[in-house]
Design a protein around this motif. Sequence first.
Motif, PDB file in Angstrom:
ATOM      1  N   GLU A   1      68.306  26.231  45.814  1.00 53.69           N
ATOM      2  CA  GLU A   1      68.605  25.793  44.466  1.00 53.69           C
ATOM      3  C   GLU A   1      70.026  26.313  44.287  1.00 53.69           C
ATOM      4  O   GLU A   1      70.697  25.423  43.493  1.00 53.69           O
ATOM      5  CB  GLU A   1      67.541  26.403  43.509  1.00 53.69           C
ATOM      6  CG  GLU A   1      68.140  25.883  41.932  1.00 53.69           C
ATOM      7  CD  GLU A   1      66.943  26.407  40.985  1.00 53.69           C
ATOM      8  OE1 GLU A   1      67.174  26.332  39.810  1.00 53.69           O
ATOM      9  OE2 GLU A   1      65.903  27.206  41.430  1.00 53.69           O
ATOM     10  N   ILE A   2      70.255  27.561  44.618  1.00 51.80           N
ATOM     11  CA  ILE A   2      71.806  28.048  44.142  1.00 51.80           C
ATOM     12  C   ILE A   2      72.768  27.750  45.227  1.00 51.80           C
ATOM     13  O   ILE A   2      74.008  27.540  45.020  1.00 51.80           O
ATOM     14  CB  ILE A   2      71.774  29.652  44.581  1.00 51.80           C
ATOM     15  CG1 ILE A   2      71.506  30.113  45.910  1.00 51.80           C
ATOM     16  CG2 ILE A   2      70.787  30.262  43.277  1.00 51.80           C
ATOM     17  CD1 ILE A   2      71.843  31.504  45.890  1.00 51.80           C
TER      18      ILE A   2
ATOM     19  N   TYR B   1      64.715  29.320  45.850  1.00 52.01           N
ATOM     20  CA  TYR B   1      65.707  29.776  45.020  1.00 52.01           C
ATOM     21  C   TYR B   1      67.066  29.795  45.821  1.00 52.01           C
ATOM     22  O   TYR B   1      67.813  29.333  45.235  1.00 52.01           O
ATOM     23  CB  TYR B   1      65.126  31.289  44.822  1.00 52.01           C
ATOM     24  CG  TYR B   1      66.409  32.013  44.166  1.00 52.01           C
ATOM     25  CD1 TYR B   1      66.441  32.057  42.635  1.00 52.01           C
ATOM     26  CD2 TYR B   1      67.199  32.670  44.712  1.00 52.01           C
ATOM     27  CE1 TYR B   1      67.707  32.651  42.211  1.00 52.01           C
ATOM     28  CE2 TYR B   1      68.367  33.454  44.254  1.00 52.01           C
ATOM     29  CZ  TYR B   1      68.662  33.621  42.854  1.00 52.01           C
ATOM     30  OH  TYR B   1      69.557  34.175  42.544  1.00 52.01           O
TER      31      TYR B   1
ATOM     32  N   PRO C   1      75.005  39.868  35.703  1.00 57.00           N
ATOM     33  CA  PRO C   1      73.503  39.490  35.751  1.00 57.00           C
ATOM     34  C   PRO C   1      72.743  40.547  35.848  1.00 57.00           C
ATOM     35  O   PRO C   1      73.144  41.690  36.621  1.00 57.00           O
ATOM     36  CB  PRO C   1      73.340  38.631  37.028  1.00 57.00           C
ATOM     37  CG  PRO C   1      74.838  37.908  37.286  1.00 57.00           C
ATOM     38  CD  PRO C   1      75.500  39.057  36.853  1.00 57.00           C
TER      39      PRO C   1
ATOM     40  N   LYS D   1      75.311  28.963  38.747  1.00 57.97           N
ATOM     41  CA  LYS D   1      75.123  27.426  38.230  1.00 57.97           C
ATOM     42  C   LYS D   1      76.392  27.304  37.237  1.00 57.97           C
ATOM     43  O   LYS D   1      77.091  26.446  37.221  1.00 57.97           O
ATOM     44  CB  LYS D   1      73.957  27.204  37.582  1.00 57.97           C
ATOM     45  CG  LYS D   1      73.789  25.369  37.352  1.00 57.97           C
ATOM     46  CD  LYS D   1      72.420  25.279  36.844  1.00 57.97           C
ATOM     47  CE  LYS D   1      71.314  25.526  37.543  1.00 57.97           C
ATOM     48  NZ  LYS D   1      69.978  25.161  37.000  1.00 57.97           N
ATOM     49  N   GLN D   2      76.602  28.419  36.312  1.00 56.34           N
ATOM     50  CA  GLN D   2      77.624  28.275  35.430  1.00 56.34           C
ATOM     51  C   GLN D   2      79.074  28.294  35.915  1.00 56.34           C
ATOM     52  O   GLN D   2      80.051  28.362  35.338  1.00 56.34           O
ATOM     53  CB  GLN D   2      77.424  29.391  34.187  1.00 56.34           C
ATOM     54  CG  GLN D   2      76.165  29.037  33.633  1.00 56.34           C
ATOM     55  CD  GLN D   2      75.510  30.039  32.771  1.00 56.34           C
ATOM     56  OE1 GLN D   2      76.266  31.355  32.581  1.00 56.34           O
ATOM     57  NE2 GLN D   2      74.626  30.229  32.013  1.00 56.34           N
TER      58      GLN D   2
ATOM     59  N   GLY E   1      71.221  33.634  39.449  1.00 55.75           N
ATOM     60  CA  GLY E   1      71.100  32.133  40.045  1.00 55.75           C
ATOM     61  C   GLY E   1      71.647  31.410  38.577  1.00 55.75           C
ATOM     62  O   GLY E   1      72.387  30.326  38.938  1.00 55.75           O
ATOM     63  N   GLU E   2      71.464  31.605  37.411  1.00 58.92           N
ATOM     64  CA  GLU E   2      72.134  31.073  36.202  1.00 58.92           C
ATOM     65  C   GLU E   2      73.353  31.157  36.365  1.00 58.92           C
ATOM     66  O   GLU E   2      74.307  30.247  35.875  1.00 58.92           O
ATOM     67  CB  GLU E   2      71.453  31.704  35.088  1.00 58.92           C
ATOM     68  CG  GLU E   2      69.924  31.155  34.919  1.00 58.92           C
ATOM     69  CD  GLU E   2      69.203  31.925  33.778  1.00 58.92           C
ATOM     70  OE1 GLU E   2      69.835  32.870  33.166  1.00 58.92           O
ATOM     71  OE2 GLU E   2      67.753  31.577  33.543  1.00 58.92           O
ATOM     72  N   TRP E   3      73.826  32.511  36.535  1.00 59.37           N
ATOM     73  CA  TRP E   3      75.422  32.787  36.514  1.00 59.37           C
ATOM     74  C   TRP E   3      76.085  31.646  37.759  1.00 59.37           C
ATOM     75  O   TRP E   3      77.015  31.342  37.137  1.00 59.37           O
ATOM     76  CB  TRP E   3      75.616  33.987  36.917  1.00 59.37           C
ATOM     77  CG  TRP E   3      77.125  34.605  36.824  1.00 59.37           C
ATOM     78  CD1 TRP E   3      77.872  34.937  35.482  1.00 59.37           C
ATOM     79  CD2 TRP E   3      78.170  34.524  37.984  1.00 59.37           C
ATOM     80  NE1 TRP E   3      78.916  35.113  35.811  1.00 59.37           N
ATOM     81  CE2 TRP E   3      79.224  34.981  37.194  1.00 59.37           C
ATOM     82  CE3 TRP E   3      78.146  34.208  39.295  1.00 59.37           C
ATOM     83  CZ2 TRP E   3      80.532  35.078  38.011  1.00 59.37           C
ATOM     84  CZ3 TRP E   3      78.873  34.194  40.046  1.00 59.37           C
ATOM     85  CH2 TRP E   3      80.425  34.793  39.202  1.00 59.37           C
TER      86      TRP E   3
ATOM     87  N   ASN F   1      75.858  25.204  44.491  1.00 59.13           N
ATOM     88  CA  ASN F   1      77.019  25.996  43.650  1.00 59.13           C
ATOM     89  C   ASN F   1      77.623  26.933  44.205  1.00 59.13           C
ATOM     90  O   ASN F   1      78.449  28.038  43.468  1.00 59.13           O
ATOM     91  CB  ASN F   1      76.443  26.417  42.286  1.00 59.13           C
ATOM     92  CG  ASN F   1      76.073  25.126  41.554  1.00 59.13           C
ATOM     93  OD1 ASN F   1      76.863  24.271  41.243  1.00 59.13           O
ATOM     94  ND2 ASN F   1      74.924  24.814  41.074  1.00 59.13           N
TER      95      ASN F   1
ATOM     96  N   LYS G   1      67.068  36.094  38.829  1.00 57.52           N
ATOM     97  CA  LYS G   1      67.036  35.079  37.991  1.00 57.52           C
ATOM     98  C   LYS G   1      68.184  34.640  37.295  1.00 57.52           C
ATOM     99  O   LYS G   1      68.970  33.481  37.388  1.00 57.52           O
ATOM    100  CB  LYS G   1      65.940  34.944  37.113  1.00 57.52           C
ATOM    101  CG  LYS G   1      65.770  33.722  36.203  1.00 57.52           C
ATOM    102  CD  LYS G   1      64.459  33.698  35.154  1.00 57.52           C
ATOM    103  CE  LYS G   1      64.544  32.460  34.384  1.00 57.52           C
ATOM    104  NZ  LYS G   1      63.285  32.510  33.298  1.00 57.52           N
ATOM    105  N   GLU G   2      68.880  35.672  36.581  1.00 53.61           N
ATOM    106  CA  GLU G   2      70.006  35.592  35.883  1.00 53.61           C
ATOM    107  C   GLU G   2      71.212  35.254  36.641  1.00 53.61           C
ATOM    108  O   GLU G   2      72.259  34.693  36.591  1.00 53.61           O
ATOM    109  CB  GLU G   2      70.269  36.856  35.093  1.00 53.61           C
ATOM    110  CG  GLU G   2      69.360  37.114  33.993  1.00 53.61           C
ATOM    111  CD  GLU G   2      69.809  38.225  33.041  1.00 53.61           C
ATOM    112  OE1 GLU G   2      70.931  38.748  33.248  1.00 53.61           O
ATOM    113  OE2 GLU G   2      69.004  38.657  31.983  1.00 53.61           O
TER     114      GLU G   2
END
Length: 414
Positions: free
Chosen positions: A251-252, A248, A186, A197-198, A193-195, A255, A190-191
């Motif tokens: 939210e993470i 934030y 990342p 989740k994935q 957080g997306e990583w 996961n 922000k990225e």
Amino acid sequence: MLNKINFACLILTISILIAGCGVQQEQAEEDISLNLLETNWETILKEAKDQTVNFHMWGGDDRYNRYIDEFIAPRLKEETGVTLNRVAITDTKDVINKLQNEKSVNKKDGTVDIIWINGENFKLAKDNGLLWGSFASQLPNVRQYVDINAPDIQYDFGEHTEGMEVPWGKAQFVFIYDEAKITQPPKSIKELGEWIKQNPGKFTYPAPPDFTGSAFIRQALYETTGGYEQYLNAANEEELDFIPLWDYLNEIEPNLWRGGETYPESLAKLDQLYSNGEVWMTMAYDPGKASSQIEKGVFPETTRTFVLEGGTLSNTHYLSIPFNAEHQAGAMVAINYLLSPEAQFAKMDPVHWGEGMSLDPSKLSNEDREQLHLLDLGKATLPADELAKYKVPEIPANYVKWLEEGWFEHVAKR
């Protein structure tokens, strides 16, 4: 009767003389202490010879311990006659509490001669009169090699050092990952957080008040709330809005490793999870740590580091002398050696430590600059210019406590 009176007067006179000598001795000791801040270096060297200096420092990393015990101590002893005794501690606040207790009972022969310190602990020590004095300008290596007017040296987490501490090294926050498992790390919080989740279960961070876990929260704070500039000046807690940060982190959380139900209690535990492959990232406030751990066979050969393009935290850490240090001259001599090019270059080597030096490269001799250029910092260490490109300053020390308490209240207990 006259003889008895004369005898009593004699006893009284002797008592007064003894008491007076005691006061004079105490005053003389104070004068010696004060004169060390004004006298020449040759006198300090003579005073320091044969002293044993107790250096209280965090003992949680074997590299740091070996660097002091096996590289610094023997050379310091040979060159100056000063014996350096490393005293391992788990939390600098414990030393601060010890000094506060000694201050309250006017204990003058303290057992702490040097303390590794910065940030909140420095401010606390300074505000409570727990530090000896402005000694930095007395050290030859500070005058010769350190840019004392540089903002990241003159100010420690927003607090003016006033010469009460000497910069020992510079650190920067980095993420550590396995490139065999992560091809594109990342580039932002922000990225990240997306990583997460994935890739559920493959990321976590140490629970504050662990130093690195607390740094991760400060790192996330900047990006989730609009940058670091707004935090450069101290503020009242009531004026701050940390809600985007808590949002934030919450939210993470589902996961994270073990679903966020528990967090590693220390960076050492997180590193172990990474070494075992349970998580695919760890972190450090030390750009050279990954290379060192590869060298030791602890981290996989495919370990690399990355920083966030929005900037990553950086700070300077320091050495200071407590107000009641018994061996102030020896402490000055030891600290001076720790800021020599020889000691600082060895500290940059990942085998020993692997962090940035506190010396100004432009102040080095041509020979020293050439030696600096030849240093092998390791395969996982980012180039110095890349690290500098993404460096952002730390926030004032008072924010740290607010964030740690807020994390427990708004994330851990949620």
